[in-house]
Design an enzyme around this catalytic site. Structure first.
Site, PDB file in Angstrom:
ATOM      1  N   LYS A  22     -74.168   4.908  78.756  1.00 21.13           N
ATOM      2  CA  LYS A  22     -74.636   5.024  78.297  1.00 21.13           C
ATOM      3  C   LYS A  22     -74.999   4.134  76.680  1.00 21.13           C
ATOM      4  O   LYS A  22     -75.481   3.528  75.988  1.00 21.13           O
ATOM      5  CB  LYS A  22     -75.451   6.524  77.696  1.00 21.13           C
ATOM      6  CG  LYS A  22     -75.703   6.302  76.378  1.00 21.13           C
ATOM      7  CD  LYS A  22     -76.482   7.226  76.261  1.00 21.13           C
ATOM      8  CE  LYS A  22     -76.122   8.363  74.972  1.00 21.13           C
ATOM      9  NZ  LYS A  22     -76.081   7.722  73.562  1.00 21.13           N
ATOM     10  N   CYS A 117     -79.716  11.818  67.157  1.00 22.70           N
ATOM     11  CA  CYS A 117     -80.093  13.200  67.448  1.00 22.70           C
ATOM     12  C   CYS A 117     -79.814  13.620  65.822  1.00 22.70           C
ATOM     13  O   CYS A 117     -78.919  13.031  65.064  1.00 22.70           O
ATOM     14  CB  CYS A 117     -78.087  13.219  67.710  1.00 22.70           C
ATOM     15  SG  CYS A 117     -78.781  13.417  70.194  1.00 22.70           S
ATOM     16  N   ARG A 122     -76.343  10.355  59.092  1.00 27.22           N
ATOM     17  CA  ARG A 122     -76.181   9.499  60.465  1.00 27.22           C
ATOM     18  C   ARG A 122     -76.188   7.134  58.846  1.00 27.22           C
ATOM     19  O   ARG A 122     -77.627   7.181  59.426  1.00 27.22           O
ATOM     20  CB  ARG A 122     -76.446   9.559  61.366  1.00 27.22           C
ATOM     21  CG  ARG A 122     -75.691   9.940  61.802  1.00 27.22           C
ATOM     22  CD  ARG A 122     -75.943  10.553  63.932  1.00 27.22           C
ATOM     23  NE  ARG A 122     -75.125   9.628  63.970  1.00 27.22           N
ATOM     24  CZ  ARG A 122     -75.926   9.567  65.605  1.00 27.22           C
ATOM     25  NH1 ARG A 122     -76.359  10.246  65.931  1.00 27.22           N
ATOM     26  NH2 ARG A 122     -74.582   8.470  66.015  1.00 27.22           N
TER      27      ARG A 122
HETATM   28  C1  UD1 Z   1     -71.888   6.107  68.561  1.00 25.63           C
HETATM   29  C2  UD1 Z   1     -71.674   6.867  69.518  1.00 25.63           C
HETATM   30  C3  UD1 Z   1     -72.000   8.120  69.747  1.00 25.63           C
HETATM   31  C4  UD1 Z   1     -70.538   8.682  68.887  1.00 25.63           C
HETATM   32  C5  UD1 Z   1     -70.635   7.889  67.235  1.00 25.63           C
HETATM   33  C6  UD1 Z   1     -68.991   8.307  67.207  1.00 25.63           C
HETATM   34  C7  UD1 Z   1     -73.197   5.169  70.819  1.00 25.63           C
HETATM   35  C8  UD1 Z   1     -74.644   4.693  70.967  1.00 25.63           C
HETATM   36  N1  UD1 Z   1     -73.553   6.185  69.843  1.00 25.63           N
HETATM   37  O1  UD1 Z   1     -72.540   6.477  67.304  1.00 25.63           O
HETATM   38  O2  UD1 Z   1     -72.532   8.714  70.628  1.00 25.63           O
HETATM   39  O3  UD1 Z   1     -71.003   9.943  68.385  1.00 25.63           O
HETATM   40  O4  UD1 Z   1     -70.388   6.691  68.340  1.00 25.63           O
HETATM   41  O5  UD1 Z   1     -67.972   8.030  68.337  1.00 25.63           O
HETATM   42  O6  UD1 Z   1     -72.023   4.396  71.052  1.00 25.63           O
HETATM   43  N2  UD1 Z   1     -71.200   6.200  58.817  1.00 25.63           N
HETATM   44  C9  UD1 Z   1     -71.727   5.430  57.684  1.00 25.63           C
HETATM   45  N3  UD1 Z   1     -72.302   4.674  57.538  1.00 25.63           N
HETATM   46  C10 UD1 Z   1     -72.381   3.176  58.915  1.00 25.63           C
HETATM   47  C11 UD1 Z   1     -72.676   4.153  59.755  1.00 25.63           C
HETATM   48  C12 UD1 Z   1     -71.290   5.149  60.365  1.00 25.63           C
HETATM   49  O7  UD1 Z   1     -71.492   5.798  57.093  1.00 25.63           O
HETATM   50  O8  UD1 Z   1     -72.952   2.223  58.639  1.00 25.63           O
HETATM   51  C13 UD1 Z   1     -70.744   7.854  59.924  1.00 25.63           C
HETATM   52  C14 UD1 Z   1     -71.849   8.648  60.421  1.00 25.63           C
HETATM   53  O9  UD1 Z   1     -72.506   8.746  59.732  1.00 25.63           O
HETATM   54  C15 UD1 Z   1     -70.599   9.131  60.798  1.00 25.63           C
HETATM   55  C16 UD1 Z   1     -69.255   8.373  61.709  1.00 25.63           C
HETATM   56  O10 UD1 Z   1     -70.073   7.079  60.416  1.00 25.63           O
HETATM   57  O11 UD1 Z   1     -69.638  10.149  59.546  1.00 25.63           O
HETATM   58  C17 UD1 Z   1     -68.785   8.345  62.973  1.00 25.63           C
HETATM   59  O12 UD1 Z   1     -70.259   7.155  63.121  1.00 25.63           O
HETATM   60  P1  UD1 Z   1     -69.925   5.824  64.573  1.00 25.63           P
HETATM   61  O13 UD1 Z   1     -68.884   5.738  65.028  1.00 25.63           O
HETATM   62  O14 UD1 Z   1     -71.160   4.809  63.386  1.00 25.63           O
HETATM   63  O15 UD1 Z   1     -71.145   6.033  65.036  1.00 25.63           O
HETATM   64  P2  UD1 Z   1     -72.144   5.400  65.778  1.00 25.63           P
HETATM   65  O16 UD1 Z   1     -72.237   4.464  66.979  1.00 25.63           O
HETATM   66  O17 UD1 Z   1     -73.954   6.784  65.398  1.00 25.63           O
END
Ligand code: UD1
Length: 420
Positions: A22, A117, A122
């Site tokens: 996914k 979720c 996030r």
């Molecule tokens: C992706 C995965 C998800 C997984 C996560 C962490 C996909 C579609 N989803 O989500 O299944 O749980 O990686 O392995 O691939 N953050 C910020 N600012 C941002 C972006 C992120 O502060 O602009 C923080 C988030 O709030 C979180 C952390 O960084 O605490 C990790 O997020 P991120 O690695 O970006 O996860 P996703 O890409 O949303």
């Protein structure tokens, strides 16, 4: 809303095929927007999030076709809209991944703030700052992100304060059609990012450093497209191994790459089961025994994945001994704890740390799914528990597990889906 009824007390046994990933499919589908020629993707899982992504592409005007092998072909020459419908974006956080490709290829993009979720705040500040570093103008207005560029985006050096998976993917995609070289430092190392880079390079991009913390994107003028087959889903794989551990069973996952989940396999080994694997299969045999308790702390790859934390909380709930589970990625990702307590689990919760004293059995009751991985965890708990478990709001599980009930049936589980 549908619910699952599970007659528990089953030790799961057998083998099953793992579906396409996914978290690899979603950025790759967004990446189709970068290509002028046709793109074809194979091994896409049949999941709600993939359907949402296809609907999103369709809403922009991308012409999509699916053949009998479930290969999805996209033609972007018909794109007529550069604004994504909020009702689709609201269904799935990964919708934000169209921002970079749309901006880079078509010069503008309007995307509403994404949903997904309920596991924490996030934010998407790192995505936005990345686009700005490449020269985009971003206006945030009435819940929408309006991005535009004058001329091509320009390569830049971007140092991520945290190795965000989505921000790394979005910036890579925006940079593929930028002028000059982009260096992304402290980027995420997840296998899905390596898969995305392999795919974009196959379609005409020039990206190096996949799997290292410093990715270099040499901008190209255009991408012609082509064919790509997405990797297997490492979280689905590990979820079934967790089901084996929690039910004292024996499960072999086929078309599963053990090199992608070393940190998780290390923990399964510590549960005391026999772990064996080949190039594309993994088997966990608990030999009918309860698992031993294992401490886990989530972290960015190659650490233990947050997407396996809930399932391992169930394994520890049924283990011999006491284990500590620490969630470091998301601030609100232990929602399954309250539900597991209702089933008889002994869990003390202090912010993002759960201390679990294993019990010999859980008892079926009425619980509620709250997010994708927590739902999978509750299903595993229900299969292991004595008696009947009802899980409400089971739609969450359809976002991430292809044919979940069918695959579990194959392993001996007794599960029925009912309308609420
Ligand atoms: C992706 C995965 C998800 C997984 C996560 C962490 C996909 C579609 N989803 O989500 O299944 O749980 O990686 O392995 O691939 N953050 C910020 N600012 C941002 C972006 C992120 O502060 O602009 C923080 C988030 O709030 C979180 C952390 O960084 O605490 C990790 O997020 P991120 O690695 O970006 O996860 P996703 O890409 O949303």
């Amino acid at each position: 809303m549908e619910k699952l009824i599970i007659q528990g007390g089953t030790s799961l046994k057998g083998s099953l095929e793992i579906s396409g990933s996914k978290n690899s499919s979603l950025p790759i589908l967004a990446g189709m927007l970068l290509c002028e020629g046709k793109t074809t993707v194979a091994n896409l899982p049949h999941l709600q999030d993939v359907t949402t992504s296809l609907e999103l592409l369709g809403s922009l005007g991308v012409e999509l076709s699916i053949d009998e092998n479930r290969y999805v072909e996209a033609d972007t020459r018909t794109v007529h809209s550069l604004a994504t419908p909020p009702e689709l974006v609201g269904k799935m956080r990964a919708s934000i991944l169209v921002l970079g490709p749309m901006l880079s290829r078509f010069g503008e993009a309007t995307v509403s703030f994404p949903g997904g979720c309920a596991i924490g705040n996030r934010p998407i500040d790192l995505h936005i700052a990345g686009m700005e570093s490449l020269g985009a103008e971003i206006i945030i207005e009435d819940g929408f992100i309006k991005a535009s560029r004058k001329g091509r985006l320009r390569g830049a050096t971007i140092i991520l304060p945290f190795p965000s998976v989505g921000a790394t993917e979005n910036i890579i995609m925006a940079a593929t059609l930028a002028e000059g070289t982009t260096r992304i430092k402290n980027c995420a190392l997840e296998p899905e990012i390596i898969d995305l880079i392999k795919c974009l390079n196959a379609w005409g991009a020039n990206i190096s450093g996949a799997g290292t913390s410093s990715i270099v994107v040499q901008g190209v003028k255009k991408m012609d497209g082509g064919f790509f087959r997405v990797m297997s889903d490492r979280i689905e794989t590990a979820t079934y191994l967790a089901a084996a551990a929690a039910t004292s069973g024996k499960i072999r996952t086929m078309r599963a790459d053990p090199s992608n989940i070393s940190a998780v396999l290390e923990k399964f080994r510590k549960t005391g089961g026999d772990l064996t694997f080949g190039v594309d299969w993994i088997e966990l045999d608990m030999r009918g025994k309860r698992p031993k308790a294992v401490n886990i702390t989530t972290g960015p790859y190659p650490c233990f994945p947050t997407d396996m934390q809930a399932q391992f909380t169930v394994v520890n709930s049924l283990a011999i001994g006491i284990a500590q589970v620490t969630e470091t990625i998301f601030e609100n990702r232990l929602a399954q704890v309250q539900e597991l307590r209702c089933m008889g689990a002994k869990i003390a919760l202090n912010n993002n740390v759960a201390v679990i004293t294993g019990v010999p059995k859980l008892t079926g009751t009425h619980v509620m799914a709250s997010d994708l991985r927590a739902s999978a965890a509750l299903v595993i708990a229900g299969v292991a528990a004595e008696g009947e478990t009802t899980i409400d709001e089971i739609h969450h599980v359809d976002r991430g597990y292809e044919c979940f009930e069918e695959k579990l049936h194959q392993l001996g589980a007794k599960i029925t889906r009912l309308p609420s």
